[in-house]
Scaffold this active site. Structure first.
Site, PDB file in Angstrom:
ATOM      1  N   CYS A 206       0.795  -1.238   0.000  1.00 47.95           N
ATOM      2  CA  CYS A 206       0.000   0.000   0.000  1.00 47.95           C
ATOM      3  C   CYS A 206       0.825   1.283   0.000  1.00 47.95           C
ATOM      4  O   CYS A 206       0.733   2.093  -0.918  1.00 47.95           O
ATOM      5  CB  CYS A 206      -0.935   0.001   1.202  1.00 47.95           C
ATOM      6  SG  CYS A 206      -2.096  -1.374   1.244  1.00 47.95           S
TER       7      CYS A 206
ATOM      8  N   HIS B 279      -2.703   6.472   4.222  1.00 45.83           N
ATOM      9  CA  HIS B 279      -1.608   5.527   4.481  1.00 45.83           C
ATOM     10  C   HIS B 279      -0.232   6.058   4.069  1.00 45.83           C
ATOM     11  O   HIS B 279       0.625   5.306   3.602  1.00 45.83           O
ATOM     12  CB  HIS B 279      -1.877   4.183   3.804  1.00 45.83           C
ATOM     13  CG  HIS B 279      -1.198   3.039   4.513  1.00 45.83           C
ATOM     14  ND1 HIS B 279      -1.189   1.748   4.042  1.00 45.83           N
ATOM     15  CD2 HIS B 279      -0.486   2.996   5.671  1.00 45.83           C
ATOM     16  CE1 HIS B 279      -0.527   0.964   4.866  1.00 45.83           C
ATOM     17  NE2 HIS B 279      -0.086   1.706   5.874  1.00 45.83           N
TER      18      HIS B 279
ATOM     19  N   HIS C 134      -9.517  -4.490   0.358  1.00 45.48           N
ATOM     20  CA  HIS C 134      -8.578  -4.885   1.408  1.00 45.48           C
ATOM     21  C   HIS C 134      -9.342  -5.541   2.558  1.00 45.48           C
ATOM     22  O   HIS C 134     -10.481  -5.194   2.840  1.00 45.48           O
ATOM     23  CB  HIS C 134      -7.857  -3.624   1.908  1.00 45.48           C
ATOM     24  CG  HIS C 134      -6.621  -3.874   2.714  1.00 45.48           C
ATOM     25  ND1 HIS C 134      -6.659  -4.472   3.954  1.00 45.48           N
ATOM     26  CD2 HIS C 134      -5.320  -3.588   2.473  1.00 45.48           C
ATOM     27  CE1 HIS C 134      -5.419  -4.533   4.439  1.00 45.48           C
ATOM     28  NE2 HIS C 134      -4.590  -4.011   3.556  1.00 45.48           N
TER      29      HIS C 134
END
Length: 590
Positions: free
Chosen positions: A115, A171, A262
């Site tokens: 990610c 993220h 996810h």
């Protein structure tokens, strides 16, 4: 020079024709044996047609008077290479199939295996070795984020008048306020800061007792939006609100980073309807999640049309890494999975859909990498790329829109100096050029070289999902002689990485190892700090969020450990004008 086209003077052409001949028969056999049909023929059409503007009862707003296009970048999370209808999936994705069929499918498109790395490379146009994010992902408890001295895509777009908005998963770090999306170029942010979390409650536990709420609106916890709405649907509603309230006469950049597909594997009940026949519960849940995501993207497309953006828009769709078979994803017939440098971890689903494309309904097999979006989109937006911004990406719009050759001939998939789990690796195995204990991967034209431990390397065929639980007996396993830490493949002839050619072409191996060594000389120090106990949400009102406060007497604001070193080394890493922009290094998870 485009991948798949080799000029006689290029050193990598040596052995290419021989390798191609060696693998030609194998490729034909592979096609017959494994049913690897042409992806062009696998597209399916949308069964439910979209309502017209007249049927919606609304008139679109006036078209923008500027040539600057509206840019919508949709990033799916952990979608496997096979997990789209036009790649032969049993999961129905009518919206993605239609948008791709009407646009340009990217069938030689690469991202990173996790990610954080993919997101960092998209937003900066730089390889991980040039941001310090070579190793793994940014963990919730780490005092780490995308380095503050890196210029971001939304910052560059704002310079030329764009309104910039992000919805979804960040993220890229949040331990200090300066790391937040609104401080990195976005006018607004609605979404999560971490890598994963519950789709309904938006809570995330990093470890026992270290749990917190993770839904933000701009710089504050979005408690008012905590209504138990499934995140895919909630994010889509937010996108619709942004489009409805914005004036389409002003260019907009909308970055939609969906949480789906996810883990945790969660989906509203109605999306399971078509997948009751899938016995594997993880695959069934995954299918339902992807069906919901496909519907969400249809709603985004309808909103673009409804509010007057569509005719002057560019919509880009991409997965951030390969699928995880143990969590329902499928990369078949590619090898490996998320978190690995096999093709299944880094070769992604991707396409461009836009009325502005010159060649629609096309398939692009030229080499494209996620770092290429940065210069491509800035150029389309009529922006300027400062010479001091040393990019690893290329402007590939003419490649996509007009079918021209790609300016990209190589990709540094990564060099991770921390990940040295290949105990048998050595300098001797790397001909004294490279320590093969280090996990690294590079692609140049047809050739791909891997060193160290590339990660889980099985092929997981679709039938493995027909069982009540994961069944590794259906997987194709490979055993190598002890001590092997170097692999070489001709990806053009052997996209499934079944025939290792490292023993047959040692000179090619040496050339690629030298290329890795050249990249490594431009790398900045790895940023992977130990966890900070101050990150515990219990100390921050139960919310994951910025916790770090620097001692101004000891450090100047805006500086982080490692940044000074990076700036000192900046002149060394800068490339001379006129040289290729992609001479650098990488690794990750998420």
């Amino acid at each position: 020079m485009a991948p798949g086209r080799c000029a006689p003077q290029h050193w990598l052409c040596k052995g290419t024709m021989l390798a191609g001949g060696l693998l030609a028969g194998f490729s034909v056999l592979s096609l017959l044996t494994y049913g690897y049909l042409s992806w062009d023929t696998l597209g399916s059409s949308l069964e439910e047609t979209e309502p017209t503007r007249a049927e919606l009862g609304e008139k679109p707003a006036a078209s923008a008077p500027t040539s600057q296009p509206h840019i919508v970048f949709i990033l799916a999370d952990d979608q496997g290479f096979r997990d789209v209808g036009y790649h032969g999936s049993e999961i129905r994705t009518p919206t993605l199939d239609r948008l791709a069929a009407e646009g340009v499918k990217l069938e030689n498109y690469y991202v990173q295996p996790m990610c954080t790395p993919s997101r960092s490379q998209f937003i900066t146009g730089k390889y991980q070795i040039h941001t310090g994010l070579q190793h793994s992902v940014i963990r919730p408890t780490q005092p780490n984020c995308l380095p503050l001295d890196n210029v971001t895509l939304p910052q560059k777009l704002k310079e030329v008048g764009y309104s910039t908005h992000m919805v979804g998963k960040w993220h890229l770090g949040f331990y200090r306020k300066e790391c937040m999306p609104t401080q990195r170029g976005f006018d607004s942010f609605f979404g999560s800061l971490l890598g994963s979390g519950d789709y309904y409650t938006h809570y995330k536990c990093d470890s026992p007792g270290i749990c917190g709420y993770d839904l933000y609106e701009n710089d504050n916890a979005a408690w008012d939006h905590d209504n138990g709405i499934y995140s895919t649907q909630m994010y889509t509603q937010k996108v619709q609100q942004i489009l409805a309230s914005h004036n389409p006469r002003t260019p907009i950049f909308l970055y939609i980073a969906y949480q789906a597909v996810h883990s945790p594997l969660q989906a509203p009940g109605k999306y399971f309807e078509h997948y009751r026949s899938i016995n594997n519960i993880n695959r069934r849940r995954y299918a339902a999640m992807l069906a919901c995501l496909d519907e969400a993207i249809n709603n985004v497309t309808l909103a673009l049309k409804r509010y007057g953006y569509y005719d002057n828009s560019i919509l880009i769709y991409s997965s951030d890494n390969g699928g995880q078979p143990m969590a329902g994803g499928s990369n078949w017939p590619l090898r490996g999975s998320k978190g690995t440098y096999w093709e299944g971890g880094i070769r992604a689903v991707g396409f461009v859909h836009s009325p502005l494309l010159k060649n629609k309904g096309a398939v692009c097999k030229e080499l494209v990498h996620i770092t290429d979006w940065f210069p491509t989109l800035i150029t389309l937006a009529e922006g300027q790329i400062d010479e001091e911004i040393q990019l690893d990406g290329y402007d590939i719009w003419e490649t996509i829109s007009e079918g021209r050759r790609s300016p990209r001939v190589d990709i540094l998939h990564n060099i991770d100096p921390i990940y040295t789990k290949a105990k048998n690796g050595s300098w001797a195995a790397g001909f004294g050029i490279w320590n093969t204990a280090i996990q690294s991967a590079i692609r140049v034209n047809h050739w791909k070289l891997l060193t160290g431990n590339p990660g889980y390397s099985d092929w997981v065929p679709p039938q493995s999902f027909s069982n009540a639980g994961p069944n590794r007996w259906h997987n194709e396993r490979v055993s190598w002689s002890a001590g092997k830490t170097v692999w070489l493949f001709n990806i053009t002839a052997d996209p499934y990485e079944r025939v290792d050619l490292s023993g047959k072409y040692p000179e090619i191996v040496k050339q690629l190892l030298r290329r890795l060594s050249q990249f490594n000389k431009t790398a900045v120090p790895v940023r992977y700090p130990a966890k900070d106990p101050r990150s515990n949400p219990k100390l921050n009102g139960g919310v994951w969020g910025p916790w770090f406060k620097e001692d101004e007497k000891k450090k100047k604001p805006g500086k982080m450990k490692g940044e000074n070193k990076q700036k000192k080394n900046k002149k060394k890493t800068n490339q001379k004008k006129g040289q290729p922009l992609n001479c650098r290094l990488h690794l990750a998870s998420g």
